[in-house]
Design an enzyme around this catalytic site. Sequence first.
Site, mmCIF file in Angstrom:
data_model
loop_
_atom_site.group_PDB
_atom_site.id
_atom_site.type_symbol
_atom_site.label_atom_id
_atom_site.label_comp_id
_atom_site.label_asym_id
_atom_site.label_seq_id
_atom_site.Cartn_x
_atom_site.Cartn_y
_atom_site.Cartn_z
ATOM 1 N N CYS A 228 1.829 7.003 -3.001
ATOM 2 C CA CYS A 228 1.469 6.492 -4.240
ATOM 3 C C CYS A 228 2.042 7.629 -5.450
ATOM 4 O O CYS A 228 2.326 6.984 -6.345
ATOM 5 C CB CYS A 228 -0.269 7.265 -4.493
ATOM 6 S SG CYS A 228 -0.509 9.116 -4.180
ATOM 7 N N HIS B 1 -4.728 10.868 -4.693
ATOM 8 C CA HIS B 1 -4.200 9.611 -5.312
ATOM 9 C C HIS B 1 -3.976 9.681 -6.762
ATOM 10 O O HIS B 1 -4.644 10.216 -7.440
ATOM 11 C CB HIS B 1 -5.251 8.702 -4.644
ATOM 12 C CG HIS B 1 -4.725 7.123 -4.759
ATOM 13 N ND1 HIS B 1 -3.523 6.829 -3.706
ATOM 14 C CD2 HIS B 1 -5.080 6.107 -5.363
ATOM 15 C CE1 HIS B 1 -3.355 5.578 -4.061
ATOM 16 N NE2 HIS B 1 -4.137 5.051 -5.193
ATOM 17 N N HIS C 224 -0.937 0.622 -7.871
ATOM 18 C CA HIS C 224 -0.557 1.661 -7.306
ATOM 19 C C HIS C 224 -0.255 1.216 -5.884
ATOM 20 O O HIS C 224 -0.265 0.194 -5.526
ATOM 21 C CB HIS C 224 -2.024 2.664 -7.236
ATOM 22 C CG HIS C 224 -3.192 1.694 -6.440
ATOM 23 N ND1 HIS C 224 -3.930 2.586 -5.813
ATOM 24 C CD2 HIS C 224 -3.444 0.413 -6.230
ATOM 25 C CE1 HIS C 224 -4.905 1.646 -5.089
ATOM 26 N NE2 HIS C 224 -4.533 0.475 -5.756
#
Length: 400
Positions: A276, A336, A348
């Site tokens: 991420c 994240h 993402h």
Amino acid sequence: MNFRIGSKSILIIPLVIIVGLFHSCRSADENTALIKNLEGAMDSIKTAFVPDRRVQIFDFNIPADGTRITGRSSNQEAYERVHLLSKKYPELDLDSFEFVQPIDQALINVSVGNMRSNPKHSAELATQILMGQEVTVWDKKGSWYYIQSPDNYLAWIDAGALVFPGKSELETYHQAEKTMYRNDFGFCYEEANTESPVVSDLVAGNVLRVTGRQTPFVKVKLPDGREGYVPDDELRLLKDIAQASLPDWPQIKKTAYQFMGRPYLWGGTSGRGVDCSGFTKMVYYLNGMQLPRDASQQVHSGIDVPLDDDLSQLQPGDFLFFGERRENGKGDRITHVGIYLGDGKMIHSSERVQVQSLRPGDPDYVAHRRNTLLSARRLILDDSLAQGVELLKNKPEYGF
């Protein structure tokens, strides 16, 4: 050990035995308490001066007898604070706690260098680094080197990914005209045609020295001196990147979508795969900017953007951070990060790079992401960069 002086015999007891006898006088409980106190003191020093071991070195060990502290630190203040413990514990041996400094500088010599948590190929992938980037070398074990990347991340890499140019050659490299590979994937060829043998594979972000031109190819030199040709339309001169104005949202969005469908790879920061924060880092890198490596580091960049139920304060390009809300005054655990696109959607890397929604009712709504959204940060402020974001042109380690 006996010595005779005149008619008398004198027993000389080695200092190490005296020290051993002194420590043996401590009870088991006293020894346990001492070690606990020493560990607490070391942890306090680490928290104060080396809070993030991903970017600075601080290792220590206290043996069971509590007689010494071994280890090392790359932080001068931390090193000095450790040695000040001798004032409180005069019998403590601190000679083996060292202040470490870099042993060399090197250049990445492969398209993607894999940096691992331990010096072996089976170890966890910590992060990746790209051809042409300069690294600081701190240690060596066998054929593995402990290096620090331009974004300050520390990990191990095998010797085959490095070349050691020496001080004068490195200065020449800094001054040379260089170019960045811009396509997702490609090759450097022996001759100025795509049918000739391959010198090396290339990925977006690789930096190469320019040594000539043979239209429509550019002649380039790799860090170890190998030369070849790359199509001109797949390259962009670093000086053009350095002189460009800050990218606007459409340009950043275009770069982000360039990664669509790319597989999730823990530790990945290249076209081979991205995690991420590796994804967000690469989007900015290809637009001439440096971000910290991990999501838990990136969350400290930029300025805070208030979050409300309908996400009305967000702008396209804002970073969204997710994780676990902690109580009792402990900091939130960030796990994240994604880039906000507008209309409740974000792009993402989760399983793959994809677009998903944070708005209930949307077909691509992801409830667990909405429920774990903790904060938002804005990294580009009109025509300036927020704190924590740097221009690559100010970082010669990237080849600029």
